[in-house]
Design a protein around this motif. Sequence first.
Motif, PDB file in Angstrom:
ATOM      1  N   THR A  44      47.337  49.858  50.656  1.00 40.46           N
ATOM      2  CA  THR A  44      48.333  50.911  50.891  1.00 40.46           C
ATOM      3  C   THR A  44      47.980  52.077  49.985  1.00 40.46           C
ATOM      4  O   THR A  44      46.824  52.267  49.655  1.00 40.46           O
ATOM      5  CB  THR A  44      49.752  50.388  50.582  1.00 40.46           C
ATOM      6  N   ASP A  45      48.978  52.832  49.541  1.00 44.19           N
ATOM      7  CA  ASP A  45      48.685  53.910  48.603  1.00 44.19           C
ATOM      8  C   ASP A  45      48.742  53.432  47.160  1.00 44.19           C
ATOM      9  O   ASP A  45      48.744  54.224  46.241  1.00 44.19           O
ATOM     10  CB  ASP A  45      49.620  55.097  48.831  1.00 44.19           C
ATOM     11  N   THR A  46      48.745  52.114  46.940  1.00 43.23           N
ATOM     12  CA  THR A  46      48.767  51.539  45.602  1.00 43.23           C
ATOM     13  C   THR A  46      47.506  50.708  45.389  1.00 43.23           C
ATOM     14  O   THR A  46      47.095  49.949  46.256  1.00 43.23           O
ATOM     15  CB  THR A  46      49.995  50.635  45.420  1.00 43.23           C
ATOM     16  N   ILE A  47      46.882  50.855  44.224  1.00 44.72           N
ATOM     17  CA  ILE A  47      45.702  50.080  43.871  1.00 44.72           C
ATOM     18  C   ILE A  47      46.153  48.880  43.047  1.00 44.72           C
ATOM     19  O   ILE A  47      46.794  49.043  42.009  1.00 44.72           O
ATOM     20  CB  ILE A  47      44.702  50.928  43.076  1.00 44.72           C
ATOM     21  N   THR A  48      45.851  47.667  43.515  1.00 42.78           N
ATOM     22  CA  THR A  48      46.187  46.456  42.760  1.00 42.78           C
ATOM     23  C   THR A  48      44.937  45.979  42.030  1.00 42.78           C
ATOM     24  O   THR A  48      43.827  46.044  42.553  1.00 42.78           O
ATOM     25  CB  THR A  48      46.716  45.338  43.681  1.00 42.78           C
ATOM     26  N   ARG A  49      45.141  45.496  40.804  1.00 47.78           N
ATOM     27  CA  ARG A  49      44.017  45.073  39.973  1.00 47.78           C
ATOM     28  C   ARG A  49      44.213  43.632  39.516  1.00 47.78           C
ATOM     29  O   ARG A  49      45.310  43.223  39.167  1.00 47.78           O
ATOM     30  CB  ARG A  49      43.888  45.981  38.757  1.00 47.78           C
ATOM     31  N   THR A  50      43.134  42.874  39.524  1.00 47.95           N
ATOM     32  CA  THR A  50      43.152  41.485  39.079  1.00 47.95           C
ATOM     33  C   THR A  50      42.006  41.278  38.106  1.00 47.95           C
ATOM     34  O   THR A  50      40.906  41.790  38.301  1.00 47.95           O
ATOM     35  CB  THR A  50      42.982  40.523  40.276  1.00 47.95           C
ATOM     36  N   ASP A  51      42.272  40.510  37.055  1.00 50.47           N
ATOM     37  CA  ASP A  51      41.289  40.204  36.036  1.00 50.47           C
ATOM     38  C   ASP A  51      41.138  38.680  35.965  1.00 50.47           C
ATOM     39  O   ASP A  51      42.128  37.978  35.760  1.00 50.47           O
ATOM     40  CB  ASP A  51      41.766  40.763  34.688  1.00 50.47           C
ATOM     41  N   VAL A  52      39.922  38.160  36.185  1.00 51.84           N
ATOM     42  CA  VAL A  52      39.668  36.720  36.146  1.00 51.84           C
ATOM     43  C   VAL A  52      38.592  36.442  35.104  1.00 51.84           C
ATOM     44  O   VAL A  52      37.539  37.083  35.104  1.00 51.84           O
ATOM     45  CB  VAL A  52      39.200  36.182  37.521  1.00 51.84           C
ATOM     46  N   ARG A  53      38.866  35.483  34.211  1.00 52.96           N
ATOM     47  CA  ARG A  53      37.889  35.021  33.223  1.00 52.96           C
ATOM     48  C   ARG A  53      37.749  33.512  33.393  1.00 52.96           C
ATOM     49  O   ARG A  53      38.739  32.795  33.377  1.00 52.96           O
ATOM     50  CB  ARG A  53      38.340  35.360  31.812  1.00 52.96           C
ATOM     51  N   ARG A  54      36.506  33.080  33.566  1.00 51.89           N
ATOM     52  CA  ARG A  54      36.266  31.659  33.858  1.00 51.89           C
ATOM     53  C   ARG A  54      35.160  31.122  32.950  1.00 51.89           C
ATOM     54  O   ARG A  54      34.096  31.705  32.832  1.00 51.89           O
ATOM     55  CB  ARG A  54      35.852  31.516  35.315  1.00 51.89           C
ATOM     56  N   TRP A  55      35.431  29.980  32.305  1.00 50.33           N
ATOM     57  CA  TRP A  55      34.463  29.283  31.480  1.00 50.33           C
ATOM     58  C   TRP A  55      34.170  27.932  32.120  1.00 50.33           C
ATOM     59  O   TRP A  55      35.066  27.279  32.644  1.00 50.33           O
ATOM     60  CB  TRP A  55      35.000  29.026  30.067  1.00 50.33           C
ATOM     61  N   ARG A  56      32.936  27.483  32.051  1.00 52.12           N
ATOM     62  CA  ARG A  56      32.579  26.175  32.589  1.00 52.12           C
ATOM     63  C   ARG A  56      31.555  25.533  31.676  1.00 52.12           C
ATOM     64  O   ARG A  56      30.544  26.145  31.324  1.00 52.12           O
ATOM     65  CB  ARG A  56      31.994  26.308  33.993  1.00 52.12           C
ATOM     66  N   HIS A  57      31.820  24.283  31.273  1.00 52.94           N
ATOM     67  CA  HIS A  57      30.890  23.523  30.436  1.00 52.94           C
ATOM     68  C   HIS A  57      29.968  22.731  31.344  1.00 52.94           C
ATOM     69  O   HIS A  57      30.431  21.960  32.184  1.00 52.94           O
ATOM     70  CB  HIS A  57      31.668  22.589  29.498  1.00 52.94           C
ATOM     71  N   TYR A  64      37.822  26.268  32.256  1.00 52.28           N
ATOM     72  CA  TYR A  64      39.092  26.918  32.016  1.00 52.28           C
ATOM     73  C   TYR A  64      39.059  28.254  32.735  1.00 52.28           C
ATOM     74  O   TYR A  64      38.016  28.912  32.791  1.00 52.28           O
ATOM     75  CB  TYR A  64      39.280  27.116  30.509  1.00 52.28           C
ATOM     76  N   GLU A  65      40.185  28.657  33.310  1.00 52.87           N
ATOM     77  CA  GLU A  65      40.251  29.934  34.007  1.00 52.87           C
ATOM     78  C   GLU A  65      41.550  30.641  33.682  1.00 52.87           C
ATOM     79  O   GLU A  65      42.609  30.020  33.659  1.00 52.87           O
ATOM     80  CB  GLU A  65      40.142  29.718  35.517  1.00 52.87           C
ATOM     81  N   ILE A  66      41.445  31.922  33.427  1.00 53.45           N
ATOM     82  CA  ILE A  66      42.616  32.771  33.205  1.00 53.45           C
ATOM     83  C   ILE A  66      42.595  33.868  34.268  1.00 53.45           C
ATOM     84  O   ILE A  66      41.620  34.597  34.386  1.00 53.45           O
ATOM     85  CB  ILE A  66      42.596  33.417  31.810  1.00 53.45           C
ATOM     86  N   THR A  67      43.646  33.953  35.053  1.00 55.57           N
ATOM     87  CA  THR A  67      43.779  35.004  36.060  1.00 55.57           C
ATOM     88  C   THR A  67      45.001  35.840  35.719  1.00 55.57           C
ATOM     89  O   THR A  67      46.092  35.296  35.532  1.00 55.57           O
ATOM     90  CB  THR A  67      43.933  34.400  37.471  1.00 55.57           C
ATOM     91  N   ARG A  68      44.789  37.141  35.615  1.00 55.78           N
ATOM     92  CA  ARG A  68      45.894  38.043  35.309  1.00 55.78           C
ATOM     93  C   ARG A  68      45.972  39.133  36.364  1.00 55.78           C
ATOM     94  O   ARG A  68      44.957  39.624  36.824  1.00 55.78           O
ATOM     95  CB  ARG A  68      45.699  38.717  33.951  1.00 55.78           C
ATOM     96  N   ARG A  69      47.176  39.493  36.720  1.00 58.57           N
ATOM     97  CA  ARG A  69      47.400  40.653  37.585  1.00 58.57           C
ATOM     98  C   ARG A  69      47.697  41.826  36.666  1.00 58.57           C
ATOM     99  O   ARG A  69      48.666  41.815  35.901  1.00 58.57           O
ATOM    100  CB  ARG A  69      48.574  40.379  38.531  1.00 58.57           C
ATOM    101  N   LEU A  70      46.854  42.823  36.696  1.00 55.11           N
ATOM    102  CA  LEU A  70      47.018  43.996  35.858  1.00 55.11           C
ATOM    103  C   LEU A  70      47.995  44.957  36.532  1.00 55.11           C
ATOM    104  O   LEU A  70      48.245  44.865  37.723  1.00 55.11           O
ATOM    105  CB  LEU A  70      45.662  44.652  35.625  1.00 55.11           C
TER     106      LEU A  70
END
Length: 79
Positions: A44-57, A64-70
């Motif tokens: 739409t006329d709005t920009i949505t932002r998502t931030d994902v950080r993922r670690w894997r051994h 582990y994963e962290i997902t944030r909606r900015l």
Amino acid sequence: MTGPGLTPQQRLTTLAATIAAAPGDANTGLPYTYLHVQAWTRATDTITRTDVRRWRHEQNDSGYEITRRLPDLPGTTHR
């Protein structure tokens, strides 16, 4: 770097020619992987932002994963 009067293709080619390995690129064979992705979408006329950080051994396949909606950003109006 890139001068005025260049086409978008010429600008990208010029910028691509300056890419070099970073010190972090040489770290191979480590027991883990890390991925950081930032996505910007606009439906739409709005920009949505998502931030994902993922670690894997690698050894035990744990992770582990962290997902944030900015915060949303106002979009531009154009056709």
